[in-house]
Design a protein around this motif. Structure first.
Motif, short mmCIF file in Angstrom:
data_model
loop_
_atom_site.label_atom_id
_atom_site.label_comp_id
_atom_site.label_asym_id
_atom_site.label_seq_id
_atom_site.Cartn_x
_atom_site.Cartn_y
_atom_site.Cartn_z
N UNK A 1 -5.70 -0.58 0.06
CA UNK A 1 -5.87 0.87 0.16
C UNK A 1 -4.69 1.51 0.87
N UNK A 2 -4.19 0.86 1.92
CA UNK A 2 -3.02 1.38 2.64
C UNK A 2 -1.79 1.34 1.74
N UNK A 3 -1.64 0.26 0.98
CA UNK A 3 -0.51 0.12 0.07
C UNK A 3 -0.56 1.18 -1.02
N UNK A 4 -1.74 1.44 -1.55
CA UNK A 4 -1.90 2.46 -2.60
C UNK A 4 -1.40 3.82 -2.10
N UNK A 5 -1.76 4.18 -0.89
CA UNK A 5 -1.32 5.45 -0.32
C UNK A 5 0.20 5.49 -0.22
N UNK A 6 0.81 4.41 0.24
CA UNK A 6 2.27 4.38 0.41
C UNK A 6 2.98 4.43 -0.94
N UNK B 1 1.86 5.91 -3.65
CA UNK B 1 1.73 7.30 -4.10
C UNK B 1 2.67 8.22 -3.33
N UNK B 2 2.83 7.99 -2.03
CA UNK B 2 3.76 8.80 -1.23
C UNK B 2 5.20 8.62 -1.69
N UNK B 3 5.51 7.43 -2.24
CA UNK B 3 6.86 7.16 -2.76
C UNK B 3 7.02 7.67 -4.19
N UNK B 4 5.96 8.24 -4.75
CA UNK B 4 6.03 8.81 -6.09
C UNK B 4 5.60 7.88 -7.20
N UNK B 5 5.13 6.68 -6.85
CA UNK B 5 4.69 5.73 -7.87
C UNK B 5 3.24 5.92 -8.26
N UNK B 6 2.86 5.31 -9.39
CA UNK B 6 1.49 5.38 -9.88
C UNK B 6 0.93 3.96 -9.94
N UNK B 7 0.01 3.64 -9.07
CA UNK B 7 -0.62 2.32 -9.08
C UNK B 7 -1.51 2.21 -10.31
N UNK B 8 -1.22 1.21 -11.15
CA UNK B 8 -1.98 1.06 -12.39
C UNK B 8 -2.75 -0.25 -12.44
N UNK B 9 -2.59 -1.11 -11.43
CA UNK B 9 -3.32 -2.36 -11.42
C UNK B 9 -3.07 -3.16 -10.16
N UNK B 10 -3.92 -4.14 -9.92
CA UNK B 10 -3.78 -5.01 -8.76
C UNK B 10 -4.28 -6.40 -9.14
N UNK B 11 -3.54 -7.41 -8.69
CA UNK B 11 -3.95 -8.80 -8.87
C UNK B 11 -3.92 -9.44 -7.50
N UNK B 12 -5.03 -10.02 -7.09
CA UNK B 12 -5.09 -10.71 -5.80
C UNK B 12 -5.24 -12.21 -6.06
N UNK B 13 -4.32 -12.97 -5.49
CA UNK B 13 -4.37 -14.43 -5.59
C UNK B 13 -4.80 -15.01 -4.26
#
Length: 151
Positions: A132-137, A139-151
């Motif tokens: 959740x913290x990474x998603x905010x950062x 977005x603040x950098x102008x990127x669009x989070x479109x997926x996540x993979x956790x290993x």
């Protein structure tokens, strides 16, 4: 037409590089050019950790206080990417200090702005708060989070 993918990562042990190399191998065989950029702190962290350094990193990590990082190579900064894969570790329920430092840098704004981003997390468990913290950062950098993979 070949597509360009940038993999951004920080890894003390090399495990995230191995994970992302395996993850992207099928893409590199199918019309994708893949570049890897390893975040390099000006003063890197030892691995394996010594207890004093491990626990000493807690406040800066949890409070997301950035450190100085070396700039990405010019070839990375000048290239246009179709997708960014951001791979990171979890330190104390938060993105690692190097990952956080990159995301708060001008380099992140340059490389993530108007880009689709997939995050890859190398961890044991308890990654959701850090994501959740990474998603905010992102977005603040102008990127669009479109997926996540956790290993």
């Amino acid at each position: 037409m070949r597509k360009n993918i940038l993999v951004i990562y920080y890894s003390q042990s090399g495990q995230l590089k191995e994970i992302t190399s395996n993850l992207t191998q099928p893409l590199s065989e199918n019309n994708y050019d893949i570049d890897f950029y390893q975040i390099q702190p000006e003063v890197d962290y030892d691995f394996p950790w010594k207890p004093k350094e491990f626990y000493g990193a807690f406040p800066e990590s949890f409070k997301q206080i950035p450190i100085a990082i070396n700039p990405p190579p010019m070839a990375i900064l000048e290239k246009e990417y179709d997708l960014v894969i951001f791979a990171y570790q979890i330190w104390f329920l938060t993105p690692s200090i190097p990952a956080n430092s990159f995301l708060k840098s001008e380099y992140a704004k340059q490389l993530l702005n108007n880009k689709k981003v997939i995050t890859v997390i190398g961890c044991r468990n308890m990654w959701a708060k850090a994501q959740q913290k990474t998603k905010v950062l992102i977005e603040e950098a102008g990127g669009e989070l479109v997926g996540n993979i956790a290993f």
